[in-house]
Design a protein around this motif. Structure first.
Motif, PDB file in Angstrom:
ATOM      1  N   LYS A  92      12.910   8.727  -3.145  1.00 15.94           N
ATOM      2  CA  LYS A  92      13.768   8.209  -2.229  1.00 15.94           C
ATOM      3  C   LYS A  92      12.897   7.369  -1.284  1.00 15.94           C
ATOM      4  N   ALA A  93      11.641   7.828  -0.878  1.00 22.71           N
ATOM      5  CA  ALA A  93      10.622   6.755  -0.233  1.00 22.71           C
ATOM      6  C   ALA A  93      10.071   5.586  -1.244  1.00 22.71           C
ATOM      7  N   THR A  94      10.049   5.859  -2.485  1.00 24.67           N
ATOM      8  CA  THR A  94       9.650   4.793  -3.327  1.00 24.67           C
ATOM      9  C   THR A  94      10.749   3.787  -3.345  1.00 24.67           C
ATOM     10  N   ILE A  95      11.983   4.103  -3.538  1.00 21.93           N
ATOM     11  CA  ILE A  95      12.892   3.046  -3.709  1.00 21.93           C
ATOM     12  C   ILE A  95      13.121   2.377  -2.068  1.00 21.93           C
ATOM     13  N   LEU A  96      12.976   3.166  -1.149  1.00 23.70           N
ATOM     14  CA  LEU A  96      13.087   2.270   0.015  1.00 23.70           C
ATOM     15  C   LEU A  96      11.676   1.272   0.343  1.00 23.70           C
ATOM     16  N   PHE A  97      10.692   1.784  -0.097  1.00 26.04           N
ATOM     17  CA  PHE A  97       9.538   0.772   0.075  1.00 26.04           C
ATOM     18  C   PHE A  97       9.641  -0.349  -0.964  1.00 26.04           C
TER      19      PHE A  97
ATOM     20  N   ALA B 262       0.795  -1.094  -0.051  1.00 27.96           N
ATOM     21  CA  ALA B 262      -0.137  -0.146  -0.085  1.00 27.96           C
ATOM     22  C   ALA B 262       0.801   1.298   0.050  1.00 27.96           C
ATOM     23  N   LEU B 263       2.003   1.143   0.730  1.00 25.30           N
ATOM     24  CA  LEU B 263       2.897   2.380   0.646  1.00 25.30           C
ATOM     25  C   LEU B 263       3.619   2.654  -0.556  1.00 25.30           C
ATOM     26  N   LEU B 264       3.832   1.392  -1.246  1.00 28.22           N
ATOM     27  CA  LEU B 264       4.581   1.577  -2.358  1.00 28.22           C
ATOM     28  C   LEU B 264       3.739   2.182  -3.661  1.00 28.22           C
ATOM     29  N   VAL B 265       2.592   1.582  -3.675  1.00 26.16           N
ATOM     30  CA  VAL B 265       1.661   2.091  -4.535  1.00 26.16           C
ATOM     31  C   VAL B 265       1.227   3.618  -4.444  1.00 26.16           C
ATOM     32  N   THR B 266       1.223   4.039  -2.865  1.00 30.15           N
ATOM     33  CA  THR B 266       0.640   5.492  -2.860  1.00 30.15           C
ATOM     34  C   THR B 266       2.007   6.229  -3.337  1.00 30.15           C
ATOM     35  N   ALA B 267       3.243   5.809  -3.035  1.00 34.32           N
ATOM     36  CA  ALA B 267       4.294   6.678  -3.351  1.00 34.32           C
ATOM     37  C   ALA B 267       4.528   6.481  -4.765  1.00 34.32           C
ATOM     38  N   VAL B 268       4.020   5.758  -5.457  1.00 35.03           N
ATOM     39  CA  VAL B 268       4.263   5.605  -6.876  1.00 35.03           C
ATOM     40  C   VAL B 268       3.182   6.585  -7.475  1.00 35.03           C
ATOM     41  N   LEU B 269       2.084   6.578  -6.848  1.00 33.13           N
ATOM     42  CA  LEU B 269       1.127   7.622  -7.472  1.00 33.13           C
ATOM     43  C   LEU B 269       1.215   8.938  -7.032  1.00 33.13           C
ATOM     44  N   LEU B 270       2.012   9.191  -6.122  1.00 33.27           N
ATOM     45  CA  LEU B 270       2.436  10.737  -5.857  1.00 33.27           C
ATOM     46  C   LEU B 270       3.529  11.179  -6.564  1.00 33.27           C
TER      47      LEU B 270
ATOM     48  N   GLY C  55      12.829  19.087  -3.029  1.00 32.35           N
ATOM     49  CA  GLY C  55      11.742  19.086  -1.790  1.00 32.35           C
ATOM     50  C   GLY C  55      10.951  17.948  -1.506  1.00 32.35           C
ATOM     51  N   PHE C  56       9.710  17.648  -2.016  1.00 30.11           N
ATOM     52  CA  PHE C  56       8.864  16.769  -1.714  1.00 30.11           C
ATOM     53  C   PHE C  56       8.832  15.676  -2.645  1.00 30.11           C
ATOM     54  N   GLU C  57       9.302  16.186  -4.066  1.00 31.28           N
ATOM     55  CA  GLU C  57       9.543  15.073  -5.188  1.00 31.28           C
ATOM     56  C   GLU C  57      10.728  14.175  -4.762  1.00 31.28           C
TER      57      GLU C  57
END
Length: 77
Positions: free
Chosen positions: A58-63, A17-25, A51-53
């Motif tokens: 980085k969060a997407t890579i981590l997840f 769920a976190l990975l899908v959210t990070a990809v969609l953001l 910034g946010f991007e």
């Protein structure tokens, strides 16, 4: 081992769920089609993540790494 085996499906669901959210953001680049012959950009479209991007990237890579590791652990256990 039993605790890991029983908790692993829930961990994978949360990570998915976190990975899908990070990809969609992440930013959708409309000029990406020019790489495949479409679009009329006329030149290269380079941008720097800030910034946010950058945080979301980085969060997407981590997840992704965590999800992959949990899948490997699920195969072993």
């Amino acid at each position: 081992m039993t605790l890991i085996a029983s908790a692993l499906p829930y961990v994978q669901i949360v990570l998915a769920a976190l990975l899908v959210t990070a990809v969609l953001l992440q930013r959708g680049d409309p000029e990406l089609g020019s790489a495949f012959g479409g679009g009329d950009s006329g030149g290269a479209s380079y941008f720097t993540r800030r910034g946010f991007e950058k945080t979301v990237f980085k969060a997407t890579i981590l997840f992704t790494v965590l999800f992959f590791a949990s899948a490997i652990v699920a195969l072993i256990v």
